[in-house]
Design a protein around this motif. Structure first.
Motif, PDB file in Angstrom:
ATOM      1  N   GLY A  31     -27.107  -7.040  14.513  1.00  0.00           N
ATOM      2  CA  GLY A  31     -25.786  -7.206  15.105  1.00  0.00           C
ATOM      3  C   GLY A  31     -24.952  -8.320  14.490  1.00  0.00           C
ATOM      4  O   GLY A  31     -23.822  -8.546  14.900  1.00  0.00           O
ATOM      5  N   GLU A  32     -25.493  -9.046  13.522  1.00  0.00           N
ATOM      6  CA  GLU A  32     -24.756 -10.109  12.844  1.00  0.00           C
ATOM      7  C   GLU A  32     -24.466  -9.704  11.407  1.00  0.00           C
ATOM      8  O   GLU A  32     -25.218  -8.956  10.804  1.00  0.00           O
ATOM      9  CB  GLU A  32     -25.554 -11.412  12.838  1.00  0.00           C
ATOM     10  N   THR A  33     -23.369 -10.244  10.883  1.00  0.00           N
ATOM     11  CA  THR A  33     -23.011  -9.989   9.488  1.00  0.00           C
ATOM     12  C   THR A  33     -23.154 -11.277   8.695  1.00  0.00           C
ATOM     13  O   THR A  33     -22.640 -12.321   9.094  1.00  0.00           O
ATOM     14  CB  THR A  33     -21.557  -9.492   9.374  1.00  0.00           C
ATOM     15  N   PHE A  34     -23.855 -11.192   7.577  1.00  0.00           N
ATOM     16  CA  PHE A  34     -24.011 -12.315   6.668  1.00  0.00           C
ATOM     17  C   PHE A  34     -23.359 -11.938   5.344  1.00  0.00           C
ATOM     18  O   PHE A  34     -23.402 -10.789   4.927  1.00  0.00           O
ATOM     19  CB  PHE A  34     -25.492 -12.651   6.466  1.00  0.00           C
ATOM     20  N   VAL A  35     -22.744 -12.930   4.682  1.00  0.00           N
ATOM     21  CA  VAL A  35     -21.962 -12.658   3.484  1.00  0.00           C
ATOM     22  C   VAL A  35     -22.366 -13.616   2.373  1.00  0.00           C
ATOM     23  O   VAL A  35     -22.658 -14.791   2.607  1.00  0.00           O
ATOM     24  CB  VAL A  35     -20.451 -12.824   3.790  1.00  0.00           C
ATOM     25  N   TYR A  36     -22.367 -13.090   1.158  1.00  0.00           N
ATOM     26  CA  TYR A  36     -22.608 -13.895  -0.038  1.00  0.00           C
ATOM     27  C   TYR A  36     -21.505 -13.580  -1.034  1.00  0.00           C
ATOM     28  O   TYR A  36     -21.172 -12.410  -1.253  1.00  0.00           O
ATOM     29  CB  TYR A  36     -23.967 -13.568  -0.647  1.00  0.00           C
ATOM     30  N   ILE A  37     -20.917 -14.605  -1.628  1.00  0.00           N
ATOM     31  CA  ILE A  37     -19.896 -14.431  -2.653  1.00  0.00           C
ATOM     32  C   ILE A  37     -20.448 -14.953  -3.968  1.00  0.00           C
ATOM     33  O   ILE A  37     -21.022 -16.043  -4.021  1.00  0.00           O
ATOM     34  CB  ILE A  37     -18.598 -15.174  -2.278  1.00  0.00           C
ATOM     35  N   GLY A  38     -20.285 -14.170  -5.020  1.00  0.00           N
ATOM     36  CA  GLY A  38     -20.798 -14.562  -6.325  1.00  0.00           C
ATOM     37  C   GLY A  38     -19.956 -14.000  -7.445  1.00  0.00           C
ATOM     38  O   GLY A  38     -18.875 -13.455  -7.224  1.00  0.00           O
ATOM     39  N   ARG A  39     -20.459 -14.129  -8.658  1.00  0.00           N
ATOM     40  CA  ARG A  39     -19.761 -13.614  -9.835  1.00  0.00           C
ATOM     41  C   ARG A  39     -20.748 -12.960 -10.770  1.00  0.00           C
ATOM     42  O   ARG A  39     -21.945 -13.287 -10.770  1.00  0.00           O
ATOM     43  CB  ARG A  39     -19.019 -14.729 -10.555  1.00  0.00           C
TER      44      ARG A  39
END
Length: 114
Positions: A31-39
């Motif tokens: 029920g939770e959203t986790f996010v990762y930002i990369g290149r």
């Protein structure tokens, strides 16, 4: 042509015209959203299409996730622009101040206190 990548933010493109891209990985767990930002840099081979992150946090949580989405946020024409765009997204989203983001540093210089 783009593997598992959602390109709705950037539209159709020819990888040969760009150096790389900034991406977001979203993982839904309990029920939770986790996010990762990369290149990621493009290469002459289509390996980038199958890229799923080098982050150990993402790799571990991906096994538990009910759903995972890979989104290309922005394209960069040069290495310099790619580095800038990644930093811009990381700072703009306050990734080191939110438990929602899996990023633990920015350019290896700014670290999360978690």
């Amino acid at each position: 042509m783009y593997g598992h990548w959602d390109i709705s933010e950037v539209g159709e493109f020819d990888p040969a015209n760009f150096f790389g891209f900034v991406y977001q990985i979203s993982l839904w767990i309990g029920g939770e959203t986790f996010v990762y930002i990369g290149r990621k840099a493009f290469s002459s081979s289509p390996k980038w299409q199958n890229y799923k992150s080098s982050s150990s946090s993402v790799k571990n949580l991906r096994r538990e996730a009910e759903k995972v989405e890979y989104t290309i946020l922005e394209l960069a024409k040069t290495k310099r622009e790619l580095t800038y765009l990644e930093a811009k997204y990381l700072f703009t989203n306050n990734v080191l101040e939110s438990d929602r983001f899996l990023n633990r540093n920015i350019l290896g210089r700014f670290f999360s206190q978690k």
